[in-house]
Design a protein around this motif. Structure first.
Motif, PDB file in Angstrom:
ATOM      1  N   UNK A  58      54.381  24.585  41.373  1.00 22.79           N
ATOM      2  CA  UNK A  58      54.696  25.450  40.243  1.00 22.79           C
ATOM      3  C   UNK A  58      54.630  26.925  40.639  1.00 22.79           C
ATOM      4  N   UNK A  59      53.575  27.281  41.358  1.00 17.34           N
ATOM      5  CA  UNK A  59      53.416  28.683  41.761  1.00 17.34           C
ATOM      6  C   UNK A  59      54.515  29.118  42.714  1.00 17.34           C
ATOM      7  N   UNK A  60      54.914  28.228  43.613  1.00 14.80           N
ATOM      8  CA  UNK A  60      55.971  28.548  44.574  1.00 14.80           C
ATOM      9  C   UNK A  60      57.304  28.751  43.867  1.00 14.80           C
ATOM     10  N   UNK A  96      61.501  32.434  41.793  1.00 11.38           N
ATOM     11  CA  UNK A  96      62.249  32.986  40.652  1.00 11.38           C
ATOM     12  C   UNK A  96      62.107  34.496  40.601  1.00 11.38           C
ATOM     13  N   UNK A  97      60.908  34.983  40.835  1.00 14.20           N
ATOM     14  CA  UNK A  97      60.690  36.436  40.830  1.00 14.20           C
ATOM     15  C   UNK A  97      61.510  37.112  41.928  1.00 14.20           C
ATOM     16  N   UNK A  98      61.557  36.481  43.108  1.00 13.96           N
ATOM     17  CA  UNK A  98      62.291  37.071  44.231  1.00 13.96           C
ATOM     18  C   UNK A  98      63.796  37.053  43.964  1.00 13.96           C
ATOM     19  N   UNK A 105      65.529  36.639  41.117  1.00 11.55           N
ATOM     20  CA  UNK A 105      66.073  37.186  39.867  1.00 11.55           C
ATOM     21  C   UNK A 105      65.429  38.518  39.476  1.00 11.55           C
ATOM     22  N   UNK A 106      64.506  39.018  40.307  1.00  6.92           N
ATOM     23  CA  UNK A 106      63.897  40.307  40.016  1.00  6.92           C
ATOM     24  C   UNK A 106      63.101  40.320  38.726  1.00  6.92           C
ATOM     25  N   UNK A 107      62.503  39.195  38.366  1.00  3.43           N
ATOM     26  CA  UNK A 107      61.718  39.108  37.125  1.00  3.43           C
ATOM     27  C   UNK A 107      60.233  39.199  37.455  1.00  3.43           C
ATOM     28  N   UNK A 108      59.430  39.301  36.410  1.00  4.71           N
ATOM     29  CA  UNK A 108      57.979  39.295  36.573  1.00  4.71           C
ATOM     30  C   UNK A 108      57.380  37.989  36.050  1.00  4.71           C
ATOM     31  N   UNK A 109      58.181  36.945  35.997  1.00  3.93           N
ATOM     32  CA  UNK A 109      57.784  35.685  35.361  1.00  3.93           C
ATOM     33  C   UNK A 109      56.656  35.010  36.133  1.00  3.93           C
ATOM     34  N   UNK A 110      55.616  34.601  35.417  1.00  2.00           N
ATOM     35  CA  UNK A 110      54.480  33.957  36.076  1.00  2.00           C
ATOM     36  C   UNK A 110      54.543  32.434  36.013  1.00  2.00           C
ATOM     37  N   UNK A 111      55.330  31.866  35.077  1.00  2.00           N
ATOM     38  CA  UNK A 111      55.348  30.408  34.898  1.00  2.00           C
ATOM     39  C   UNK A 111      56.752  29.956  34.504  1.00  2.00           C
ATOM     40  N   UNK A 112      57.607  29.792  35.502  1.00  2.00           N
ATOM     41  CA  UNK A 112      58.990  29.384  35.242  1.00  2.00           C
ATOM     42  C   UNK A 112      59.076  27.958  34.722  1.00  2.00           C
ATOM     43  N   UNK A 124      67.836  26.898  41.285  1.00  2.00           N
ATOM     44  CA  UNK A 124      67.539  28.332  41.341  1.00  2.00           C
ATOM     45  C   UNK A 124      68.548  29.074  42.210  1.00  2.00           C
ATOM     46  N   UNK A 125      68.887  28.484  43.361  1.00  2.00           N
ATOM     47  CA  UNK A 125      69.867  29.136  44.241  1.00  2.00           C
ATOM     48  C   UNK A 125      71.276  29.030  43.666  1.00  2.00           C
ATOM     49  N   UNK A 126      71.620  27.865  43.124  1.00  2.00           N
ATOM     50  CA  UNK A 126      72.970  27.664  42.601  1.00  2.00           C
ATOM     51  C   UNK A 126      73.306  28.665  41.508  1.00  2.00           C
ATOM     52  N   UNK A 127      72.382  28.813  40.547  1.00  2.00           N
ATOM     53  CA  UNK A 127      72.694  29.688  39.414  1.00  2.00           C
ATOM     54  C   UNK A 127      72.481  31.166  39.752  1.00  2.00           C
TER      55      UNK A 127
END
Length: 476
Positions: A383-385, A390-392, A394-401, A468-471
């Motif tokens: 989950x953490x990975x 996702x943060x890398x 999409x440039x977000x600060x999301x902690x729990x995708x 994640x990569x596809x979208x």
């Protein structure tokens, strides 16, 4: 223009002055009931057993009524205990007298609210029709309180939940009144002290609502202030006539929340989960999607579908969580939707706090961020990975995708056009939301990991990585 005003009774028109907590008061009332039956009937062979069973059933019925909004009258509980123990029932006259002995000592502890008669007279002079709709376990108790404080002449009708078998916030408790008055619901206002009963009940019935803050610090009101918004709030009844004259033209409402619940072989948990969801004090609809379950979940969902707040969709073949979510969102009618797993890892009461940023206009998308300490190390690392990736990407600060609790407005969820069939749908939703330019607001939630009947495995991380990569690079 308000043409009719409906009042709650206790802590609205009359105020209680007992300092004792409700549990100890009810124990004293049960003792008075038992004593009367013991001394005036021959059908109570064991007073101690009766009192213990009466208190037990009263507590159980209180928990049930808060979920189902079914009223369990004190008379019905009394009869239930006698029947369970195999004892002859007291006569109707004896039962009524016993209930009088139970309730009468408490009635002296109520006083009329300051200025209540002046306020009611002012409303009558303004041409308003007046009614009482009260949640109470004993109708005779309500009628005596009304007469004790000289209130009867103002009101027609007087509706008591014990007579109907339903309680506020169930909108049906207002049906007979609406039929009698023949006024549009939007021209009626409900005034009461309890957000989750009076204000939410008004909203469910399409009425205007005024919250009287006589008991604003009570725990149940504090818990609901973020999720149940009255059209107006007052501190004294003297304020009411002016407030009714100046209600805004359009009622404030918390948005309808569509709760999307994919189900696959969850017969052991789904009933408990639905009860917990229905206990959330928000206007909501449940959209349950059976993904071709084989364990009896389908038949159970068909039973749950009889409730007016519930939609059930059946998939003929198992199509995966992602497809189930897509089916649910397509059927949703709410201004806001949230996804809820059918197990018991999450607490639906967190919907109230999650909805607040949307209702206040601060967000269109809100995720419930989990504390993952209860997860096994491998699952927690995965989950953490995925959140870090996702943060890398999409440039977000999301902690729990990967959180299940994804809440969003209709303007967002109708544009998702979901393609992923399985658990990779979590990545697809997040990717599409972020690529559309929405900021995801996170709210901490309660979470306890579950491993029984768990369908997610570490291998499901691979399709999620691919999504994640596809979208990010190949899908808009």
């Amino acid at each position: 223009m308000i043409g009719g005003v409906i009042f709650d009774l206790g802590d609205t028109l009359i105020l209680g002055r007992s300092a004792a907590d409700s549990g100890s008061v009810w124990q004293s009332m049960a003792a008075d009931l038992t004593a009367w039956l013991q001394h005036n009937t021959s059908t109570l062979p064991d007073p101690a057993v009766f009192q213990q069973r009466f208190l037990h059933h009263s507590a159980q019925d209180k928990l049930r009524r808060d979920v189902t909004h079914v009223e369990y009258s004190t008379a019905a509980i009394l009869a239930q205990v006698y029947t369970e123990l195999g004892w002859p029932l007291p006569t109707p006259q004896q039962a009524a007298a016993a209930l009088h002995a139970c309730y009468a000592p408490t009635e002296v502890h109520w006083d009329p609210a300051p200025g209540v008669h002046q306020m009611l007279q002012a409303l009558q002079q303004a041409g308003c029709r007046l009614a009482i709709v009260s949640n109470a376990g004993d109708s005779a108790n309500v009628q005596r309180l009304i007469d004790r404080h000289n209130l009867r002449a103002y009101f027609d009708p007087i509706v008591v939940s014990a007579d109907l078998g339903i309680r506020k916030p169930d909108a049906r408790i207002f049906d007979a009144l609406l039929n009698q008055w023949q006024l549009p619901p939007a021209q009626l206002a409900m005034v009461g002290d309890t957000l989750a009963a009076d204000v939410l009940g008004a909203h469910n019935a399409g009425l205007r609502s005024v919250w009287l803050r006589t008991r604003a610090s009570r725990a149940d009101n504090v818990a609901h202030t973020a999720g149940i918004i009255p059209d107006a709030a007052i501190d004294t009844l003297a304020e009411l006539p002016a407030v009714l004259r100046n209600l805004p033209e359009h009622a404030q409402r918390e948005p309808m929340l569509s709760i999307i619940i994919p189900v696959f072989n969850e017969v052991a948990t789904i009933t408990n989960l639905v009860e917990r969801v229905r206990r959330v004090p928000l206007r909501h609809e449940l959209v349950l999607i059976d993904d071709a379950s084989t364990d009896g979940s389908r038949a159970l969902l068909d039973q749950l579908a009889q409730a007016p707040d519930t939609i059930v969709i059946h998939h003929a073949v198992n199509r995966g969580k992602g497809t189930a979510i897509a089916s649910g969102l397509a059927a949703a009618s709410g201004a806001v939707a949230v996804i809820q797993d059918a197990d018991l890892e999450y607490d639906p009461q967190d919907f109230v706090r999650m909805l607040a940023p949307i209702r206040e206009g601060r967000a269109q998308v809100v995720y419930g961020a989990r504390n993952l300490e209860s997860q096994r190390p491998l699952m927690r690392f995965g989950n953490q990975m995925l959140s870090a990736l996702t943060r890398i990407l999409y440039g977000s600060q999301l902690s729990d995708m990967e959180t299940c609790y994804k809440m969003m407005t209709r303007a967002v969820y109708q544009t998702l056009a979901l393609e992923c069939r399985r658990f990779d749908v979590e990545a697809e939703i997040t990717a599409k939301v972020l690529r559309a330019g929405h900021r995801i607001h996170e709210v901490p939630i309660r979470y306890t990991a579950r491993y029984e009947n768990k369908k997610l495995s570490p291998l499901d991380g691979l399709p999620t990585l691919r999504a994640l990569f596809k979208y990010r690079f190949w899908r808009s």
